[in-house]
Design an enzyme around this catalytic site. Structure first.
Site, mmCIF file in Angstrom:
data_model
loop_
_atom_site.group_PDB
_atom_site.id
_atom_site.type_symbol
_atom_site.label_atom_id
_atom_site.label_comp_id
_atom_site.label_asym_id
_atom_site.label_seq_id
_atom_site.Cartn_x
_atom_site.Cartn_y
_atom_site.Cartn_z
ATOM 1 N N ILE A 86 1.085 -1.195 0.082
ATOM 2 C CA ILE A 86 0.036 -0.034 -0.034
ATOM 3 C C ILE A 86 0.899 1.442 -0.035
ATOM 4 O O ILE A 86 1.899 1.315 0.736
ATOM 5 C CB ILE A 86 -0.805 0.019 1.504
ATOM 6 C CG1 ILE A 86 -1.747 -1.332 1.291
ATOM 7 C CG2 ILE A 86 -1.904 1.215 0.986
ATOM 8 C CD1 ILE A 86 -2.481 -1.614 0.093
ATOM 9 N N LYS A 87 0.584 2.103 -0.819
ATOM 10 C CA LYS A 87 1.393 3.390 -1.164
ATOM 11 C C LYS A 87 0.944 4.497 -0.083
ATOM 12 O O LYS A 87 -0.514 4.820 -0.155
ATOM 13 C CB LYS A 87 1.508 3.762 -2.304
ATOM 14 C CG LYS A 87 2.327 2.809 -3.489
ATOM 15 C CD LYS A 87 2.208 3.288 -4.910
ATOM 16 C CE LYS A 87 3.280 4.357 -5.047
ATOM 17 N NZ LYS A 87 3.497 4.734 -6.622
#
Length: 374
Positions: free
Chosen positions: A140-141
């Protein structure tokens, strides 16, 4: 075998900075994995805006979703499409993930750029997206803003892989590296495993040269007395900045603090070179790959840049070469008043604003495809 394959022997992973439904369905990603040794994929709002906002590749999936969820909000409709692509990419990369024992084989999905400065919202959305994709080889960025750092620590603490994005300065990188370690340490204290948690720190390069070079060109045009000195650092600041980030990384992983975690199976947070497409036609089109090759790093390349390096790139261990020259370049840039710190601060703000604009455009395009009777 191509120059892209040669990067693996030098310790650098090749990732693709692109995702698109037609590309995935045509087997394009699998071809890169099989032929070029690709081990990861990154996405962002700008990439999804180009993929989803134009053409009809996603129309069928969107229509199916709308039938099942006639009252869904536009954001939910977008997420349904994005998650499908991320799942498909994750499935393609699953054999890589298994072969490398969770050390690579990841695809990244970004939290909404609207919450770049909201720690609690970023933590909640990271958990939501992680659950929606439901694949171990997803990252997840989260933006590496001041608010992003505690969100990164909490997300790692929850056992979620994180790709930290929008890093431009060494100081910002240090902050998120500390956040990654803090999250791991908290898991250790709680008796939870840390050996299959991964993170990368996405350090942007070409945009820095874009800003610095623009300032240099203005001063040259104005007949600046330091013209020759300005020309000497043109196109060199971004690479020098990245090299010094890597110097800090090397020092950090040698520290007792990190070694204590490594002994428990912790994976280092690899530096990932982002924004590696060359913006200035005067520079070699493989510049930001060729000059930043070293162990425990990732280079995420847009397709055009990947094609260029495959065609005529040369793989060599360049990242640790002439570090003193990199220090001199940054010292000279400071002497000349090029204000790297101010540039990197501006680029963070502009990066968030750019992603917000892309997200606005993306949601607008999806909203325009709302069923007529909705």
């Amino acid at each position: 075998m191509s120059a892209l394959n040669d990067l693996e022997a030098l310790g650098q992973a090749v990732w693709l900075d692109f995702v698109d439904r037609k590309f995935l369905e045509a087997g394009g990603l699998k071809k890169l994995v099989d032929e070029d040794g690709l081990t990861g994929v990154t996405s962002n709002p700008s990439i999804f805006e180009k993929a989803m906002g134009h053409g009809d590749a996603y129309d069928s999936s969107l229509a199916d979703y709308d039938k099942a969820h006639p009252d869904a909000a536009t954001l939910d409709r977008y997420e349904s499409l994005a998650v499908q692509d991320i799942k498909a990419a994750a499935e393609t990369l699953a054999p890589v993930y298994k072969k490398l024992d969770a050390k690579d084989g990841y695809v990244s999905l970004e939290v909404s750029p609207y919450i770049a400065d909201d720690t609690d919202a970023a933590i909640a959305e990271a958990a939501k997206l992680w659950k929606m994709v439901d694949r171990d080889n997803v990252m997840i960025k989260i933006p590496g803003t001041a608010a992003g750092a505690p969100a990164i620590a909490a997300t790692i603490r929850a056992g979620i892989n994180v790709n930290v994005t929008l890093l431009f300065s060494v100081e910002a990188y240090k902050r998120v590296a500390e956040a990654y370690v803090l999250g791991l340490e908290e898991r250790v204290k709680a008796g939870e495993p840390i050996d299959r948690i991964a993170s990368v720190a996405s350090f942007f390069v070409s945009r820095i040269d874009g800003k610095i070079d623009d300032e240099i060109d203005k001063r040259l045009k104005a007949g600046d007395a330091d013209a020759e000195a300005l020309k000497a650092v043109r196109g060199k600041v971004a690479i020098a900045n990245a090299k010094l980030a890597y110097v800090w990384y090397q020092e950090f992983i040698a520290s007792d603090r990190w070694q204590s975690l490594a002994a428990k199976g912790a994976q280092p947070q690899r530096l990932l070179w982002a924004s590696t497409g060359v913006k200035n036609p005067d520079y070699p089109d493989t510049l930001y790959i060729a000059e930043l090759i070293g162990p425990d790093t990732v280079n995420t390349m847009p397709p055009k840049t990947m094609d260029a390096f495959r065609d005529h790139g040369t793989a060599a261990a360049t990242l640790t070469q002439d570090v003193e020259g990199a220090r001199r370049t940054l010292a000279e840039a400071e002497r000349l008043g090029l204000d790297l710190n101010g540039v990197t601060d501006t680029l963070v703000l502009e990066g968030v604003a750019s992603f917000v604009k892309s997200f606005d455009d993306l949601l607008g395009a999806i909203a325009a495809k709302q069923p007529a009777d909705a």
